[in-house]
Design a protein around this motif. Structure first.
Motif, short mmCIF file in Angstrom:
data_model
loop_
_atom_site.label_atom_id
_atom_site.label_comp_id
_atom_site.label_asym_id
_atom_site.label_seq_id
_atom_site.Cartn_x
_atom_site.Cartn_y
_atom_site.Cartn_z
N ILE A 156 60.07 32.88 86.95
CA ILE A 156 60.94 34.06 86.88
C ILE A 156 61.75 34.14 88.18
N LYS A 157 63.03 34.42 88.04
CA LYS A 157 63.88 34.61 89.22
C LYS A 157 64.83 35.77 88.97
N VAL A 158 64.89 36.72 89.89
CA VAL A 158 65.78 37.87 89.77
C VAL A 158 66.60 37.98 91.07
N VAL A 159 67.90 38.12 90.92
CA VAL A 159 68.80 38.25 92.08
C VAL A 159 69.54 39.56 91.96
N THR A 160 69.55 40.35 93.03
CA THR A 160 70.29 41.61 93.04
C THR A 160 71.37 41.58 94.12
N GLY A 161 72.39 42.43 93.93
CA GLY A 161 73.51 42.46 94.86
C GLY A 161 74.51 41.33 94.58
N THR A 162 75.68 41.43 95.17
CA THR A 162 76.70 40.38 95.07
C THR A 162 77.27 40.11 96.45
N GLU A 163 78.11 39.08 96.54
CA GLU A 163 78.73 38.75 97.82
C GLU A 163 79.61 39.90 98.29
N ASP A 164 80.28 40.57 97.35
CA ASP A 164 81.16 41.67 97.72
C ASP A 164 80.38 42.94 98.06
N ARG A 165 79.23 43.12 97.42
CA ARG A 165 78.43 44.34 97.63
C ARG A 165 76.99 43.94 97.97
N GLN A 166 76.84 43.45 99.18
CA GLN A 166 75.56 42.90 99.62
C GLN A 166 74.51 43.97 99.86
N ASN A 167 74.91 45.23 99.92
CA ASN A 167 73.93 46.30 100.15
C ASN A 167 73.45 46.94 98.85
N ASP A 168 74.11 46.58 97.74
CA ASP A 168 73.70 47.11 96.44
C ASP A 168 72.57 46.27 95.85
N ILE A 169 71.51 46.13 96.62
CA ILE A 169 70.35 45.36 96.21
C ILE A 169 69.19 46.30 95.92
N LEU A 170 68.14 45.76 95.36
CA LEU A 170 66.92 46.54 95.17
C LEU A 170 66.14 46.47 96.48
N HIS A 171 66.19 47.54 97.25
CA HIS A 171 65.57 47.55 98.57
C HIS A 171 64.05 47.62 98.49
N HIS A 172 63.53 48.36 97.50
CA HIS A 172 62.08 48.48 97.32
C HIS A 172 61.79 48.43 95.81
#
Length: 433
Positions: A342-358
């Motif tokens: 399983i692999k999950v990637v969050t955020g994009t190059e343009d919006r690197q802070n829109d990730i799952l922080h926790h």
């Protein structure tokens, strides 16, 4: 300066919709291949139809030459079983006969085995126009058109490469996996690179799009389309409009990319061309299975970035407004499965802070509820997200039950929005039912 001028001309050019749609309707008259004679410079007609034809059109460059390396990459990155299913057609499309003869000799010496085996063909056609009357852009479109025409009946599918490309390992297996995953869905073009006219895949068999068309979207009609407007627009743009006129409005591009541009000098007046596809992966490429599933979330979805877009291997993503503790993104599989990775990637190059922080990833069993409201009663946590990403292997050895559900769980509220860029699932053997 030449490149800049071409970009300006292209950006300023606008299609006349009525004229082009009217002209496109006339394509119904072109159900047969264009009547053109081709000369075999190396190789012979294929004894049988293949799964995939790979087309290359090459001209003499003012600086550098990458054609031999491109051919080498195609064959080296293919297994013996894959080689049985492909045909490579190289069109030498230059006016310089001495260059063509020299290139044929080089190809014949380096790839004699593949020519004898019937998987490499080198062709040429004669031109009616003298060199100084043919602009680079229009000649390139005509070259592509005649190459497409030649390849129309050689295989089930066709992919176009440029003559300065490096291939991913076992790219054919990856292409076949994608085609299988799209079975039952409508598509005109599948893209395996985001650069130029590299890695664009088409049907080369007829499709039952309209009952009275024998060959609605086959390559001969694509060739006629290119010829119809070859003096007005670059090939890349023509094919975008071809796709649109056949009712595929959105780009269907898969990541990672299977093909990488490796040329340093463009065939256009020898100008520098340093473009690279940053989604390209060369080694150990494996497209995930992502088995059929229902997708849902309780997060506040932004516009049309719905949950399904994160589960697709195309260039789309899910985007939700600032999630709170306990929010989730859920996947309910149509059938119980065994998962290997399983692999999950969050955020994009343009919006690197829109990730799952926790957050955490969990898998579940024992489905309850109706078809629309199905969910698992028990979940097993496999791990936490780190820097917005999650990856785990050997899942089948860590989870003893057949998996019915999977979910991404927000474990702490965040003020940033959340982009789930991709969810990739690799399955192992089919579980016993």
């Amino acid at each position: 300066e030449g490149d800049k001028q071409l970009i300006r001309e292209t950006a300023m050019h606008q299609l006349n919709p009525e004229r082009y749609v009217h002209s496109f309707k006339d394509l119904s008259n072109f159900s047969e291949s264009i009547n053109i004679s081709y000369r075999y410079l190396a190789g012979t007609p294929l004894p049988r139809k293949r799964y995939l034809t790979i087309g290359l059109s090459s001209v003499k460059r003012k600086k550098g030459n990458y054609l031999l390396e491109t051919i080498k990459s195609i064959f080296e990155q293919s297994s013996y079983e894959e080689l049985k299913e492909i045909a490579v057609v190289v069109q030498l499309a230059d006016f310089d006969s001495a260059w063509c003869e020299g290139m044929v000799q080089d190809i014949s010496q380096k790839f004699a085995h593949h020519i004898i085996a019937g998987r490499l063909i080198v062709i040429h056609r004669n031109y009616n126009d003298p060199e100084d009357r043919v602009k680079f852009r229009s000649k390139q479109n005509v070259d592509y058109a005649f190459l497409l025409n030649f390849c129309a009946n050689l295989s089930d599918y066709y992919v176009m490469l440029e003559d300065d490309v490096r291939c991913s390992k076992n790219f054919l297996t990856a292409v076949k996996k994608v085609i299988t995953s799209r079975e039952g869905s409508y598509w005109v073009t599948l893209e395996f690179s985001k650069l130029g006219y590299i890695g664009k895949l088409y049907h080369s068999h007829d499709l039952p799009r309209l009952a009275h068309f024998l060959l609605m979207f086959d390559l001969p009609r694509l060739a006629h389309f290119l010829l119809m407007f070859y003096q007005e627009m670059p090939c890349d743009w023509l094919l975008i409009h071809f796709r649109g006129l056949l009712a595929q409005k959105e780009v269907i591009r898969f990541k990672p990319s299977l093909f990488q541009h490796m040329g340093y000098y463009s065939s256009y007046k020898g100008a520098e061309n340093k473009l690279k596809d940053d989604d390209f992966e060369e080694e150990s490429f494996d497209i995930p299975d992502n088995p059929p599933a229902n997708l849902h979330t309780n997060m506040n979805v932004f516009e049309n970035y719905e949950a399904s877009k994160a589960y697709s291997s195309t260039d789309e993503y899910f985007w939700g407004k600032a999630p709170s503790t306990g929010d989730f993104y859920g996947i309910v599989f149509e059938k119980p499965i065994k998962i290997s990775k399983i692999k999950v990637v969050t955020g994009t190059e343009d919006r690197q802070n829109d990730i799952l922080h926790h957050g955490a990833l969990e898998v579940g069993e024992k489905i309850v509820g109706s078809k629309k409201g199905r969910q698992c009663t028990t979940y097993l946590r496999l791990g936490e997200f780190k820097n917005g990403n999650f990856e785990i292997t050997d899942v089948e050895h860590k989870v003893l039950f057949d998996i019915n559900c999977m979910r991404i769980l927000v474990t702490k509220s965040q003020k940033e929005w959340l982009i789930i860029r991709s969810i990739s699932i690799w399955t192992s053997q089919t579980p016993n039912q």
